[in-house]
Design an enzyme around this catalytic site. Structure first.
Site, PDB file in Angstrom:
ATOM      1  N   LYS A 197      39.625  -9.777  67.874  1.00 43.52           N
ATOM      2  CA  LYS A 197      40.647  -9.308  68.812  1.00 43.52           C
ATOM      3  C   LYS A 197      39.976  -9.196  70.170  1.00 43.52           C
ATOM      4  O   LYS A 197      39.452  -8.122  70.528  1.00 43.52           O
ATOM      5  CB  LYS A 197      41.236  -7.975  68.367  1.00 43.52           C
ATOM      6  CG  LYS A 197      42.492  -7.587  69.150  1.00 43.52           C
ATOM      7  CD  LYS A 197      43.210  -6.416  68.520  1.00 43.52           C
ATOM      8  CE  LYS A 197      44.436  -6.029  69.336  1.00 43.52           C
ATOM      9  NZ  LYS A 197      45.491  -7.065  69.316  1.00 43.52           N
ATOM     10  N   LEU A 216      56.208  -2.577  53.974  1.00 42.28           N
ATOM     11  CA  LEU A 216      55.211  -1.844  53.201  1.00 42.28           C
ATOM     12  C   LEU A 216      55.073  -0.441  53.786  1.00 42.28           C
ATOM     13  O   LEU A 216      54.697  -0.288  54.954  1.00 42.28           O
ATOM     14  CB  LEU A 216      53.856  -2.555  53.250  1.00 42.28           C
ATOM     15  CG  LEU A 216      53.829  -3.987  52.690  1.00 42.28           C
ATOM     16  CD1 LEU A 216      52.526  -4.676  53.068  1.00 42.28           C
ATOM     17  CD2 LEU A 216      54.022  -3.975  51.183  1.00 42.28           C
ATOM     18  N   ASP A 276      43.729  -1.430  65.596  1.00 40.70           N
ATOM     19  CA  ASP A 276      43.971  -2.779  65.081  1.00 40.70           C
ATOM     20  C   ASP A 276      42.664  -3.545  64.920  1.00 40.70           C
ATOM     21  O   ASP A 276      42.436  -4.225  63.913  1.00 40.70           O
ATOM     22  CB  ASP A 276      44.905  -3.550  66.016  1.00 40.70           C
ATOM     23  CG  ASP A 276      46.320  -2.983  66.023  1.00 40.70           C
ATOM     24  OD1 ASP A 276      46.658  -2.211  65.106  1.00 40.70           O
ATOM     25  OD2 ASP A 276      47.081  -3.320  66.946  1.00 40.70           O
ATOM     26  N   ASN A 313      57.609 -11.322  58.791  1.00 43.73           N
ATOM     27  CA  ASN A 313      57.224  -9.941  58.514  1.00 43.73           C
ATOM     28  C   ASN A 313      58.444  -9.034  58.590  1.00 43.73           C
ATOM     29  O   ASN A 313      59.130  -8.983  59.619  1.00 43.73           O
ATOM     30  CB  ASN A 313      56.169  -9.471  59.525  1.00 43.73           C
ATOM     31  CG  ASN A 313      55.730  -8.046  59.270  1.00 43.73           C
ATOM     32  OD1 ASN A 313      55.464  -7.658  58.137  1.00 43.73           O
ATOM     33  ND2 ASN A 313      55.655  -7.243  60.322  1.00 43.73           N
TER      34      ASN A 313
END
Length: 238
Positions: free
Chosen positions: A38, A207, A55, A176
Site C-alpha cells: 500500500k 462478513l 489497512d 464485494n
C-alpha cells in the site's frame, strides 16, 4: 517473473483491502510468495513506531513473506482524506519515485505483489499527479473491486473504461457485498458479468468479522495464473 497487480475500486470504502487480503491468502495458499503493498495510506494512527495504517497492517499480516511495515507502506499520512490533501496538511510531497522504489524492493522478494490503491482510480496524489498516472507508468495490470450497491454498475463501467483508455489490461474484477442484504445483488452481478470484459475473480459475501474468515475461499486465481503464463510466453518469444 514477478506478477504485479494494482487493486482499485469503484469508490472509497468499497472493500479494496478485503479483496487484496483475499488475493494474498489465495496466492499464499497456492504456495506462492505473495506480498501486499500500500504505497500511499491516508488515515494513519500515531504510534511509538511511527504512523500506522490499519489497512496496511492487515496486508502486512496476510503477506506470505515477512517485511517491515515501512516496506508495505512507505508513504503514511495522518489525515483520513484524499492523499493530496493529507500530504498538503503535513507539508509533504508524495514522490512517485518513492512508490516505485518500494515496489521494486518487494518485487525482488516475492512471486506476486498485490498493490492496493487509495480511494478510486483517479485519486490525486499531488497538484499534477494522480494514482492512475503512476499505475500507467508502471504498466500494471489492474483488478477492480466493485462494491455491490446502488450505482455500482455505472461506477464499474466508467472505471473499466478509464483503465483501458490508460492502455492497461483489466485483469479481473471482484464483487464485494457491502451489506448483509445488498440491493438487487443477483441483477447487478448478472449485468456486470455481461458488460465487464474481464474475468470475475471472486464474490466476497458480507462478513460480520472478516478477520475470522478464510478469504481465499472466495477467490479464483485461475485467470491470473493464465495471465501469468501469457506474460512468461511473451517474454520467452521476445
Amino acid at each position: 517473473m514477478t506478477q504485479r497487480y494494482f487493486i482499485t475500486g469503484t469508490d472509497t470504502d468499497i472493500g479494496k483491502t478485503l479483496a487484496t487480503r483475499a488475493l494474498l491468502q489465495a496466492a499464499k495458499g497456492a504456495g506462492w510468495r505473495a506480498v501486499g503493498y500500500k504505497p500511499v495510506a491516508a488515515g494513519c494512527r500515531r504510534t511509538a513506531d511511527g504512523a500506522r495504517n490499519d489497512d496496511a497492517l492487515a496486508l502486512q499480516a496476510d503477506s506470505g513473506i515477512r517485511v517491515p511495515y515501512e516496506q508495505v507502506n512507505p508513504l503514511a499520512l495522518l489525515a483520513a482524506t484524499s492523499p493530496h490533501l493529507a500530504g498538503r496538511d503535513e507539508g509533504r510531497t508524495l514522490d512517485p519515485a518513492v512508490m516505485t522504489h518500494g515496489l521494486e524492493i518487494l518485487a525482488r522478494q516475492a512471486h506476486w505483489v498485490f498493490i492496493e490503491g487509495a480511494g478510486g482510480w483517479f485519486t490525486p496524489l499531488g497538484d499534477s499527479l494522480s494514482f492512475d498516472q503512476w499505475v500507467a507508468d508502471q504498466h500494471l495490470p489492474v483488478i477492480l473491486v466493485v462494491g455491490l450497491k446502488l450505482g455500482c454498475i455505472n461506477h464499474a463501467l466508467l472505471t473499466a473504461q478509464a483503465i483501458r483508455q490508460a492502455g492497461l489490461p483489466l485483469a479481473g474484477w471482484i464483487a464485494n457485498d457491502l451489506s448483509a442484504t445488498p440491493h438487487r445483488r443477483a441483477d447487478y452481478l448478472a449485468t456486470l458479468r455481461q458488460r465487464l470484459v474481464a474475468p470475475l475473480l471472486g464474490e466476497i459475501p458480507w462478513l460480520a468479522d472478516p478477520d475470522t474468515a478464510a478469504l481465499a475461499d472466495f477467490i479464483d486465481l485461475g485467470p491470473l495464473l493464465a495471465h501469468s503464463r501469457e506474460d512468461v510466453n511473451a517474454a520467452e518469444r521476445a
